[in-house]
Scaffold this motif. Sequence first.
Motif, short mmCIF file in Angstrom:
data_model
loop_
_atom_site.label_atom_id
_atom_site.label_comp_id
_atom_site.label_asym_id
_atom_site.label_seq_id
_atom_site.Cartn_x
_atom_site.Cartn_y
_atom_site.Cartn_z
N LEU A 215 0.86 -1.17 0.00
CA LEU A 215 0.00 0.00 0.00
C LEU A 215 0.90 1.23 0.00
N ARG A 233 -2.14 3.42 6.50
CA ARG A 233 -1.78 2.51 7.60
C ARG A 233 -3.03 1.88 8.21
N VAL A 236 -4.06 -0.99 6.03
CA VAL A 236 -3.24 -2.17 6.26
C VAL A 236 -3.73 -2.93 7.49
N ARG A 237 -4.08 -2.19 8.55
CA ARG A 237 -4.60 -2.85 9.75
C ARG A 237 -5.91 -3.58 9.45
N ARG A 240 -5.07 -6.82 7.49
CA ARG A 240 -4.48 -7.89 8.31
C ARG A 240 -5.50 -8.52 9.24
N VAL A 248 0.96 -8.40 3.03
CA VAL A 248 0.67 -6.99 2.80
C VAL A 248 1.50 -6.13 3.75
N ASP A 249 1.90 -4.97 3.27
CA ASP A 249 2.57 -4.00 4.14
C ASP A 249 2.33 -2.60 3.59
N GLY A 250 2.51 -1.63 4.42
CA GLY A 250 2.36 -0.23 4.10
C GLY A 250 2.39 0.55 5.41
N ASP A 251 2.68 1.77 5.34
CA ASP A 251 2.93 2.62 4.21
C ASP A 251 4.32 2.37 3.63
N SER A 270 10.26 -5.69 7.05
CA SER A 270 9.12 -6.00 6.18
C SER A 270 9.43 -7.19 5.27
#
Length: 348
Positions: A215, A233, A236-237, A240, A248-251, A270
């Motif tokens: 993201l 952010r 992303v939460r 998950r 998935v990860d971000g920012d 990450s």
Amino acid sequence: MPTDPAQTLITTWADRLRDAQHKPRIALAEGTDPRALWAAAHLAEQGTVTPVLTGNPTRIRDLAADLDLKLPEDPDALDILDPAALAADPRCADALGEALEARRRLTSHDRRELAADPLFLTATALRLGDIDGCVAGSNRPTADVLRAGLYVVGLAPGIRTLSSSFLMVLPDGRALGYGDCAVVVDPTSAELADIARATATTYEQLTDDRARLALLSFSTKGSAQHPQVDRVRDAVRLLRAADPGLEVDGDLQYDAASVPAIGRAKAPASTVAGQANTFIFPGLAAGNIGYKIAQRVGGATAIGPLLQGLAAPLHDLSRGCSGPDIAALTLATAVQSTVSSPLRSHTK
């Protein structure tokens, strides 16, 4: 063997369809468009899908003859949906009437017009399962195609946002997912999460590879503080929590998401940084600009926009599309239709 990376991917779709248990029936809603006729004739000769042209059968065959295109008579090779017959079919009329009745803002005049619209009638055939997918928009505005999808086909379970993505095929053969680049202008965190889930599904269906979602933002792991970063952010939460197995990860900034050395430097903890293959832009401006830079400067081939989040595959064509563009998108639609669920679970 084809040397163009995008054509190589399209060839793999045709190969996958040859192995499918069911030969998908994919409608081309503008069946009298010469480009759609070319695509249908090409696909019928290839034999991997059954193209279904929407339009008056006599006019379609006369136009094909004028264009020196051979359309098979066998409905398993190529079929035609007559809009007048669909409108007169009680099963179709009832299903479309029910879908339009749920749209309270439509006037009675609107409902009468849409009940006779070939695009909406084709979408109803998709809703009823008479076809497996639909490609539309070669001579219709995107807004019409989006309305047909939302009003008639409906959203997939668990999805509240209709969005889109592009499959970007790079000159080196890699395929990347980019979302959303065509539909949602300023997504909320919840909408970003929906876009991400749907883009991951689209990517996995068409590449047969696991999505690694980044993201995107102008910040990497809190390097900048801003409400726009917080929105990413929060998304992303949400992702998950909804799909614990989703990678998935971000920012993440684009370079941190895509370049291994920069990912290690900027986000060493990450598992996605530097390894992402599916990129979620924070808004339509960034997404639309980003895919066009990749296309025009980076030499990537953009396949799409691919509508996503619907209960069955329905995709929008550019009005500047070619016959081969229609054929490629028809194959992509067919591949998606062979997946049992419109939104596969990412929990492993």
